[in-house]
Scaffold this active site. Structure first.
Site, PDB file in Angstrom:
ATOM      1  N   CYS A  88     -51.716  30.581 114.177  1.00 56.92           N
ATOM      2  CA  CYS A  88     -53.023  30.053 113.782  1.00 56.92           C
ATOM      3  C   CYS A  88     -53.318  28.679 114.377  1.00 56.92           C
ATOM      4  CB  CYS A  88     -53.126  29.995 112.258  1.00 56.92           C
ATOM      5  SG  CYS A  88     -52.751  31.561 111.461  1.00 56.92           S
ATOM      6  N   HIS A 377     -61.528  32.972 109.453  1.00 56.83           N
ATOM      7  CA  HIS A 377     -60.331  32.549 110.182  1.00 56.83           C
ATOM      8  C   HIS A 377     -59.908  33.590 111.229  1.00 56.83           C
ATOM      9  CE1 HIS A 377     -56.445  31.106 111.228  1.00 56.83           C
ATOM     10  NE2 HIS A 377     -55.742  31.818 110.361  1.00 56.83           N
ATOM     11  N   CYS A 407     -51.703  25.070 109.222  1.00 62.03           N
ATOM     12  CA  CYS A 407     -50.443  25.772 109.004  1.00 62.03           C
ATOM     13  C   CYS A 407     -50.468  27.074 109.793  1.00 62.03           C
ATOM     14  CB  CYS A 407     -50.239  26.061 107.517  1.00 62.03           C
ATOM     15  SG  CYS A 407     -51.550  27.078 106.793  1.00 62.03           S
TER      16      CYS A 407
END
Length: 420
Positions: A88, A377, A407
């Protein structure tokens, strides 16, 4: 070291997977973002110093993904490009890498970006079937081919679907986060409250016109589709746990990010080059840091940014409170709250090599234009989305300092400082 200017970013609207962008590839989505950067900043025929792009859910045949995206634009075809992947944190890491090269004088300009889609999944074959098909291709006689084909079993024909499960624990990211929120005593109510704030902040930002110029129309979609302006704490409270069904679960579809399709790209340059091109500078990327945790042996999977931020602050002689803007990626609202609570905990901060807690932040400065729970996301796109959003916030403020924290899967974290 030269100053690294954030010139601006472009992204397509983030949408819920399997809907508006069904069967649209990562390359098509990210190329659209690059097209917009080229048009906005008059980059037709311009050779960019380097382009770093990434996607998590990519086909093995797209081994030169970044270069192919560049060749699909009006950029000078002499522009090099390479793939980046850090879960990510992919496009934030890409921006940091290019920023270091700009700061060192190796290049004058760079484009960082990322894309991900669940609506065009690269399905894989079972390993046993892959081996047999490879052997079939190498077989030289009809007999050999028939023997290989006859050995194929029906169960081997079932495809493998990508899944967000940690190979070393067998647990999903949501299951790991359930363990984290139980360890830190994070309530369902607090997670829902943060989710509600994320949606309301994004709603107000859209009403105020903040996303104009950042979000470009794509496939008949003009704005993020996951933002829920009509949600309420009461509605969020009715949702059932999504990962832990034992009666202890607190993570729901409302306080967690959902599967999202989207792409984002970011233009960086040296300050001198920006002046020559008469590009207004939105902000400066001043530093970055990565970290990892030993989640296999008990540390929280998504707690690595706590380490990265501690190192970043120490290196820059800053306190956690020395920021006007905090952009913390909301993989799950529970993970954000665990991070904030850990920074206030003296015992935990000793693990970070600190003599005292980092302390509390002003929550009114957190994700003020909406976070990932509201906006969405698309894994590799989130870093570029957050940096572009943060740089515009600083530009509108006229001055200030921002902390970016993301994160990632694999127990890693990527963080950065932006200033104006």
């Amino acid at each position: 070291m030269r100053k690294v200017a954030v010139i601006g970013g472009k992204r397509i609207p983030f949408v819920k997977s399997f809907r508006e962008y069904n069967r649209v590839s990562n390359q098509e989505m990210l190329t659209a973002c690059l097209h917009s950067l080229v048009s906005t900043y008059q980059l037709e025929g311009v050779r960019i110093g380097d382009v770093a792009l990434g996607a998590l859910l990519n086909r093995s045949t797209e081994w030169n993904f970044a270069r192919e995206c560049v060749l699909g634009t009006a950029l000078d075809p002499h522009t090099p490009a390479y793939n980046v992947q850090r879960a990510c944190g992919t496009s934030l890491d890409a921006a940091i890498q290019l920023g270091l090269r700009i700061a060192a004088g190796q290049i004058e300009t760079g484009i960082a970006g990322g894309s991900d889609t669940n609506s065009d999944l690269p399905l894989m074959l079972q390993q046993q079937l892959s081996w047999k098909l490879t052997a079939l291709r190498a077989a030289k006689t009809l007999g050999e081919r028939l023997r290989i084909l006859s050995s194929v079993r029906f169960r081997e024909l079932s495809p493998l679907y990508p899944s967000i499960v940690e190979p070393r624990t067998g647990l999903s990211m949501g299951q790991h986060t359930e363990k984290m929120v139980q360890e830190w005593g994070i309530s369902r109510q607090d997670q829902d409250a943060l989710a509600y704030t994320s949606h309301m902040n994004a709603t107000r930002a859209y009403i105020a016109g903040f996303f104009e110029g950042l979000v470009i129309p794509f496939k008949n979609v003009s704005r993020d589709t996951i933002v829920r302006s009509d949600t309420t704490p009461e509605k969020l409270a009715t949702l059932k746990p999504a990962f832990d069904h034992t009666g202890k679960g607190t993570l729901t579809a409302g306080n967690s990010t959902i599967y999202t399709d989207g792409a984002a790209a970011l233009l960086l340059a040296s300050e001198e080059y920006a002046q020559r091109r008469q590009w207004p500078v939105q902000a400066y990327l001043t530093d970055g840091e990565t970290a990892a945790v030993d989640y296999v042996h008990g540390e929280g999977l998504l707690m690595a940014p706590t380490y990265a931020v501690a190192r970043l602050l120490k290196r820059n002689n800053l306190r956690l409170q020395d920021f006007d803007v905090y952009e913390i990626h909301e993989a799950f609202c529970g993970q954000v709250l665990c991070t904030l609570k850990a920074w206030e905990d003296a015992a935990y901060c000793k693990k970070l090599g600190l003599d005292a807690p980092l302390g509390r932040i002003d929550r009114s400065k957190l994700n003020t234009k909406g976070g990932s729970v509201a906006i969405g996301h698309p894994f590799a796109a989130t870093g570029a989305r957050i940096v572009a959003q943060t740089a515009k916030i600083l530009q509108e403020r006229g001055e200030g300092r921002a902390l970016v924290s993301i994160c990632t899967a694999g127990g890693m974290g990527v963080t950065a400082i932006l200033e104006r």
